[in-house]
Motif scaffolding. Structure first.
Motif, PDB file in Angstrom:
ATOM      1  N   ARG A   1       0.751  -1.095  -0.110  1.00 41.34           N
ATOM      2  CA  ARG A   1      -0.067  -0.124  -0.151  1.00 41.34           C
ATOM      3  C   ARG A   1       0.963   1.148   0.001  1.00 41.34           C
ATOM      4  NH1 ARG A   1      -3.566  -2.291   3.781  1.00 41.34           N
ATOM      5  NH2 ARG A   1      -2.357  -1.298   5.426  1.00 41.34           N
TER       6      ARG A   1
ATOM      7  N   ASP B   1       2.591   1.832  -3.369  1.00 36.46           N
ATOM      8  CA  ASP B   1       1.601   2.404  -4.325  1.00 36.46           C
ATOM      9  C   ASP B   1       1.141   3.666  -3.923  1.00 36.46           C
ATOM     10  OD1 ASP B   1       0.830   0.022  -5.832  1.00 36.46           O
ATOM     11  OD2 ASP B   1      -0.407  -0.759  -4.374  1.00 36.46           O
TER      12      ASP B   1
ATOM     13  N   PRO C   1       6.779   1.923  -8.423  1.00 37.77           N
ATOM     14  CA  PRO C   1       6.434   0.561  -8.933  1.00 37.77           C
ATOM     15  C   PRO C   1       7.066  -0.548  -8.593  1.00 37.77           C
ATOM     16  CG  PRO C   1       7.687   1.777 -10.689  1.00 37.77           C
ATOM     17  CD  PRO C   1       7.517   2.606  -9.174  1.00 37.77           C
TER      18      PRO C   1
END
Length: 111
Positions: free
Chosen positions: A40, A43, A48
């Motif tokens: 999480r 992100d 990436p």
């Protein structure tokens, strides 16, 4: 999933990642809280990454991650995050949810 399948998935992920810095997260398929939190945060920070699921029957991969943890002097709890810089061939590895490491990585990746 067999060891061969995981190895094939890793090879596929690496071949599809043209960036000079590659981030790989080794995580439990059950989605442990530290694994979820790590992905999480990556992100959220726009970093990436490739995800490799580590199943209990993949003893060779588990042993390799444990050896890496021992070399680093830490407990080998998943997730394991491996950052590879192709330009320098340096590898940085950490285990567990490490938001400080993620923020350092974000700073490093900014132009």
């Amino acid at each position: 999933m067999t060891q061969q399948t995981t190895t094939e998935a890793l090879a596929e992920d690496v071949s599809q990642a043209p960036a000079k810095v590659r981030v790989t997260v080794y995580a439990k398929p059950s989605g442990c809280q530290p694994c979820k939190a790590t992905m999480r945060k990556l992100d959220k920070e726009g970093i990436p990454f490739n995800k490799i699921l580590v199943h209990d029957e993949e003893k060779t991969l588990i042993d390799e991650l444990k050896r890496e943890a021992t070399l680093l002097g830490v407990t080998g709890e998943l997730p394991c995050v491996v950052v590879y810089d192709a330009s320098t061939e340096d590898t940085h590895t950490w285990f567990g949810y490490q938001p400080t490491e993620i923020m350092k990585l974000k700073e490093r990746l900014q132009p």
